[in-house]
Motif scaffolding. Structure first.
Motif, mmCIF file in Angstrom:
data_model
loop_
_atom_site.group_PDB
_atom_site.id
_atom_site.type_symbol
_atom_site.label_atom_id
_atom_site.label_comp_id
_atom_site.label_asym_id
_atom_site.label_seq_id
_atom_site.Cartn_x
_atom_site.Cartn_y
_atom_site.Cartn_z
ATOM 1 N N LYS A 7 0.707 -1.176 -0.099
ATOM 2 C CA LYS A 7 -0.016 -0.062 0.230
ATOM 3 C C LYS A 7 0.699 1.366 -0.241
ATOM 4 O O LYS A 7 1.770 1.421 0.950
ATOM 5 N N THR A 8 0.944 2.089 -1.025
ATOM 6 C CA THR A 8 1.451 3.401 -1.201
ATOM 7 C C THR A 8 0.618 4.422 -1.009
ATOM 8 O O THR A 8 -0.517 4.333 -1.435
ATOM 9 N N GLU A 9 1.125 5.654 -0.911
ATOM 10 C CA GLU A 9 0.523 6.944 -0.825
ATOM 11 C C GLU A 9 0.254 7.501 -2.181
ATOM 12 O O GLU A 9 0.842 7.247 -3.122
ATOM 13 N N THR A 10 -0.480 8.449 -2.035
ATOM 14 C CA THR A 10 -0.648 9.499 -3.438
ATOM 15 C C THR A 10 -0.531 10.965 -3.074
ATOM 16 O O THR A 10 -0.559 11.424 -1.798
ATOM 17 N N ILE A 11 -0.307 11.639 -4.057
ATOM 18 C CA ILE A 11 0.139 13.138 -3.723
ATOM 19 C C ILE A 11 -1.415 13.745 -3.337
ATOM 20 O O ILE A 11 -1.236 14.792 -2.935
ATOM 21 N N TYR A 12 -2.502 13.092 -3.701
ATOM 22 C CA TYR A 12 -3.614 13.656 -3.384
ATOM 23 C C TYR A 12 -4.117 14.201 -1.781
ATOM 24 O O TYR A 12 -4.974 14.818 -1.668
ATOM 25 N N GLN A 13 -3.332 13.355 -0.979
ATOM 26 C CA GLN A 13 -3.470 13.541 0.415
ATOM 27 C C GLN A 13 -3.167 14.915 0.973
ATOM 28 O O GLN A 13 -3.442 15.383 2.030
ATOM 29 N N PHE A 14 -2.282 15.555 0.039
ATOM 30 C CA PHE A 14 -1.993 16.981 0.645
ATOM 31 C C PHE A 14 -2.656 18.106 0.120
ATOM 32 O O PHE A 14 -3.102 18.411 -0.752
ATOM 33 N N PHE A 63 7.451 24.473 -6.732
ATOM 34 C CA PHE A 63 7.743 24.776 -5.339
ATOM 35 C C PHE A 63 8.980 25.419 -5.188
ATOM 36 O O PHE A 63 10.185 24.923 -5.202
ATOM 37 N N PRO A 64 9.055 26.891 -4.775
ATOM 38 C CA PRO A 64 10.232 27.657 -4.658
ATOM 39 C C PRO A 64 11.135 27.230 -3.478
ATOM 40 O O PRO A 64 10.358 26.709 -2.179
ATOM 41 N N ALA A 65 12.156 26.899 -3.473
ATOM 42 C CA ALA A 65 13.095 26.388 -2.442
ATOM 43 C C ALA A 65 14.314 27.236 -2.253
ATOM 44 O O ALA A 65 15.048 27.436 -3.469
ATOM 45 N N ASN A 66 14.931 27.372 -1.290
ATOM 46 C CA ASN A 66 16.107 27.987 -1.063
ATOM 47 C C ASN A 66 17.316 27.081 -0.498
ATOM 48 O O ASN A 66 18.190 27.509 0.100
ATOM 49 N N ASN A 67 17.236 25.737 -0.627
ATOM 50 C CA ASN A 67 18.221 24.789 -0.281
ATOM 51 C C ASN A 67 19.408 24.787 -1.068
ATOM 52 O O ASN A 67 20.326 24.228 -0.406
ATOM 53 N N PHE A 68 19.390 25.292 -2.282
ATOM 54 C CA PHE A 68 20.842 25.069 -3.135
ATOM 55 C C PHE A 68 21.338 26.650 -3.223
ATOM 56 O O PHE A 68 20.703 27.277 -3.993
ATOM 57 N N ILE A 108 9.162 26.632 0.322
ATOM 58 C CA ILE A 108 9.407 25.521 1.319
ATOM 59 C C ILE A 108 10.968 25.007 1.236
ATOM 60 O O ILE A 108 11.914 25.508 0.479
ATOM 61 N N SER A 109 10.955 23.925 2.226
ATOM 62 C CA SER A 109 12.310 23.152 1.912
ATOM 63 C C SER A 109 12.210 21.787 1.441
ATOM 64 O O SER A 109 11.056 21.070 1.803
ATOM 65 N N VAL A 110 13.081 21.421 0.457
ATOM 66 C CA VAL A 110 12.823 20.209 -0.176
ATOM 67 C C VAL A 110 13.764 19.034 0.134
ATOM 68 O O VAL A 110 13.870 18.151 -0.245
ATOM 69 N N HIS A 115 9.638 19.488 3.607
ATOM 70 C CA HIS A 115 8.222 19.719 3.563
ATOM 71 C C HIS A 115 7.786 18.199 3.228
ATOM 72 O O HIS A 115 8.192 17.395 2.602
ATOM 73 N N GLU A 116 6.310 18.059 3.848
ATOM 74 C CA GLU A 116 5.905 16.473 4.004
ATOM 75 C C GLU A 116 5.574 16.273 2.133
ATOM 76 O O GLU A 116 5.491 15.102 1.949
ATOM 77 N N VAL A 117 5.285 17.000 1.532
ATOM 78 C CA VAL A 117 5.163 16.678 0.103
ATOM 79 C C VAL A 117 6.476 16.112 -0.448
ATOM 80 O O VAL A 117 6.502 15.037 -1.197
ATOM 81 N N TYR A 118 7.482 16.599 -0.123
ATOM 82 C CA TYR A 118 8.859 16.215 -0.692
ATOM 83 C C TYR A 118 9.106 14.939 0.028
ATOM 84 O O TYR A 118 10.258 13.976 -0.539
ATOM 85 N N GLN A 119 8.636 14.938 1.333
ATOM 86 C CA GLN A 119 9.052 13.355 1.987
ATOM 87 C C GLN A 119 8.337 12.285 1.124
ATOM 88 O O GLN A 119 8.938 11.135 0.808
#
Length: 201
Positions: free
Chosen positions: A40-47, A102-107, A136-138, A144-148
């Motif tokens: 069983k896996t998740e989908t992006i629809y939960q976010f 998703f803008p991110a300032n990680n790099f 967010i942070s990727v 972020h939970e989406v990137y998790q």
């Protein structure tokens, strides 16, 4: 006495067989349950997230569409990819395709601006109209939970990955399932992406 003993042995044998069958059935049921749990896996629809303007964005509203998720930055050597992202979005947005940025300032601290500044930059320089989320942070401890979900096989069911740099691309099918991870240097107009959008790969 002998008949009583034979009857007792027969009863014990029948009970043993019945109990053994029940044990096997329980073991089989347990095994199937474990297997179903593992697959069983998740989908992006939960976010649900916030966009650049502070409005809630529900991924479940994208059911039935192919989705390209990309982490962006305004001061990166790959920033001109915004132009190609917008081009394919304009071409295919009416064919069940959407891009979510998703803008991110990680790099390299290459996305230092506020959400408002990022929105103005995208609009002014590249005419971006595809959905852009708040910064967010990727990666890292504050990922972020989406990137998790996108980077962990235990959640997405496809593969473990790390976001290598700005403009890494995650492709999700019409069921919200992750199907492909592409390097930041793969252009949005690359045949690998265009063929996927058109159902050729």
């Amino acid at each position: 006495m002998r008949k009583l003993l034979l009857l007792s042995c027969s009863a014990l044998f029948l009970w043993s067989c019945q109990n053994n069958a029940q044990t096997k059935q329980f073991a089989s049921t347990t095994k199937n349950t474990v297997m179903n749990t593992q697959t069983k896996t998740e989908t992006i629809y939960q976010f649900k997230v916030n966009d650049l303007y502070g409005k809630q964005f529900d991924f479940s509203s994208l059911k039935g569409k192919k989705i390209l998720v990309v982490n962006t930055a305004s001061e990166c050597g790959l920033t001109p990819q915004y132009k190609d992202l917008e081009a394919i979005y304009e071409k295919y947005k009416d064919k069940n395709f959407v891009i979510v940025g998703f803008p991110a300032n990680n790099f390299g601290a290459q996305e230092p601006g506020s959400n408002d500044q990022i929105a103005k930059f995208c609009k002014m320089n590249y005419g971006v109209t595809f959905p852009m989320m708040s910064k967010i942070s990727v990666k890292g401890n504050d990922q972020h939970e989406v990137y998790q979900f996108l980077t962990q096989k235990s959640r997405n069911g496809l593969q473990d990955s790390q976001v290598e740099w700005n403009f890494q691309k995650y492709l999700l099918n019409e069921k919200g399932e992750l199907v492909k991870v592409l390097s930041p240097r793969v252009l949005p107009t690359d045949p690998e992406i265009v063929d996927w959008i058109n159902g050729k790969s």
